[in-house]
Design a protein around this motif. Structure first.
Motif, PDB file in Angstrom:
ATOM      1  N   GLU A  46     -61.152   1.576  18.449  1.00 30.93           N
ATOM      2  CA  GLU A  46     -59.834   1.599  18.235  1.00 30.93           C
ATOM      3  C   GLU A  46     -59.434   0.604  16.927  1.00 30.93           C
ATOM      4  OE1 GLU A  46     -59.244  -1.045  21.563  1.00 30.93           O
ATOM      5  OE2 GLU A  46     -60.220   0.537  22.709  1.00 30.93           O
ATOM      6  N   ASN A  47     -60.179  -0.249  16.548  1.00 31.07           N
ATOM      7  CA  ASN A  47     -59.710  -1.028  15.483  1.00 31.07           C
ATOM      8  C   ASN A  47     -60.691  -1.484  14.642  1.00 31.07           C
ATOM      9  OD1 ASN A  47     -58.080  -2.833  13.899  1.00 31.07           O
ATOM     10  ND2 ASN A  47     -57.442  -4.225  15.903  1.00 31.07           N
ATOM     11  N   TYR A  48     -60.703  -1.599  13.223  1.00 36.43           N
ATOM     12  CA  TYR A  48     -61.738  -1.986  12.415  1.00 36.43           C
ATOM     13  C   TYR A  48     -61.351  -3.602  12.101  1.00 36.43           C
ATOM     14  CZ  TYR A  48     -63.454   2.557  11.958  1.00 36.43           C
ATOM     15  OH  TYR A  48     -63.913   3.766  12.062  1.00 36.43           O
ATOM     16  N   GLY A  49     -60.334  -4.324  12.175  1.00 44.64           N
ATOM     17  CA  GLY A  49     -60.064  -5.416  11.616  1.00 44.64           C
ATOM     18  C   GLY A  49     -58.681  -5.904  12.138  1.00 44.64           C
ATOM     19  N   GLN A  50     -58.820  -7.318  12.154  1.00 46.81           N
ATOM     20  CA  GLN A  50     -57.425  -8.184  12.444  1.00 46.81           C
ATOM     21  C   GLN A  50     -57.442  -9.379  12.046  1.00 46.81           C
ATOM     22  OE1 GLN A  50     -56.669  -8.068  16.648  1.00 46.81           O
ATOM     23  NE2 GLN A  50     -55.084  -9.174  16.700  1.00 46.81           N
ATOM     24  N   LEU A  51     -56.441  -9.897  11.468  1.00 52.61           N
ATOM     25  CA  LEU A  51     -56.168 -11.211  11.024  1.00 52.61           C
ATOM     26  C   LEU A  51     -55.485 -12.099  12.085  1.00 52.61           C
ATOM     27  CD1 LEU A  51     -56.098 -13.487   8.903  1.00 52.61           C
ATOM     28  CD2 LEU A  51     -53.615 -12.828   8.546  1.00 52.61           C
ATOM     29  N   LEU A  57     -69.025  -2.205  13.982  1.00 51.90           N
ATOM     30  CA  LEU A  57     -69.207  -0.785  13.704  1.00 51.90           C
ATOM     31  C   LEU A  57     -69.334  -0.602  12.131  1.00 51.90           C
ATOM     32  CD1 LEU A  57     -67.266   1.109  16.151  1.00 51.90           C
ATOM     33  CD2 LEU A  57     -69.571   0.855  16.289  1.00 51.90           C
ATOM     34  N   ILE A  58     -68.631  -1.639  11.548  1.00 51.76           N
ATOM     35  CA  ILE A  58     -68.481  -1.493  10.141  1.00 51.76           C
ATOM     36  C   ILE A  58     -69.305  -2.589   9.172  1.00 51.76           C
ATOM     37  CG2 ILE A  58     -66.335  -0.302   9.860  1.00 51.76           C
ATOM     38  CD1 ILE A  58     -65.170  -3.080   8.992  1.00 51.76           C
ATOM     39  N   LYS A  59     -69.968  -3.303   9.884  1.00 49.48           N
ATOM     40  CA  LYS A  59     -70.853  -4.429   9.277  1.00 49.48           C
ATOM     41  C   LYS A  59     -72.042  -3.808   8.316  1.00 49.48           C
ATOM     42  CE  LYS A  59     -73.279  -8.681  10.491  1.00 49.48           C
ATOM     43  NZ  LYS A  59     -73.585  -9.593  11.613  1.00 49.48           N
TER      44      LYS A  59
END
Length: 128
Positions: free
Chosen positions: A33-38, A52-54
């Motif tokens: 659902e999401n790749y990043g969040q602050l 998943l994007i490491k």
């Protein structure tokens, strides 16, 4: 604003900027659902990235996007302001990646596809 942050950090690399700003980067399982969040916890800032994007190019753009939220002092909102905040963070991330390309290649990116190197989605080409 991107030039200011680049000059302050002597780089446009979003990972180095985050480190210099004491923003911790943690990889977690977001699912798809999401790749990043602050997230902000008291005086701490953390960028959560999807496992998943490491190690992928996309992580540069995602960190740059989350840095945009940090620099622009966005709040986590569920409203029309969120749409504006996402637009502004995308604009910031695209500009940061554009300058990072110039820093690394010693020349200006002339086509949006050159910024794919940093995982910039093609739909962000409108910001260049």
């Amino acid at each position: 604003m991107v030039h200011t942050i680049g000059n302050e950090n002597n780089t446009y690399n979003p990972f180095i900027i985050a480190k210099n700003k004491d923003i911790e980067i943690k990889y977690i399982d977001f699912g798809i659902e999401n790749y990043g969040q602050l997230i902000r916890i008291e005086d701490s800032n953390i960028i959560l990235l999807s496992q998943l994007i490491k190690g992928m190019k996309k992580s540069f753009f995602i960190v740059a996007h989350e840095l945009g939220h940090y620099v622009l002092k966005h709040k986590n909102q569920v409203s029309d302001a969120r749409v504006r905040d996402e637009f502004e963070a995308n604009f910031f991330a695209t500009d940061l990646c554009f300058e990072f390309y110039r820093e690394q290649h010693k020349k200006k990116a002339t086509q949006p596809r050159q910024l794919l190197e940093y995982g910039m989605p093609m739909e962000m080409a409108m910001f260049i």
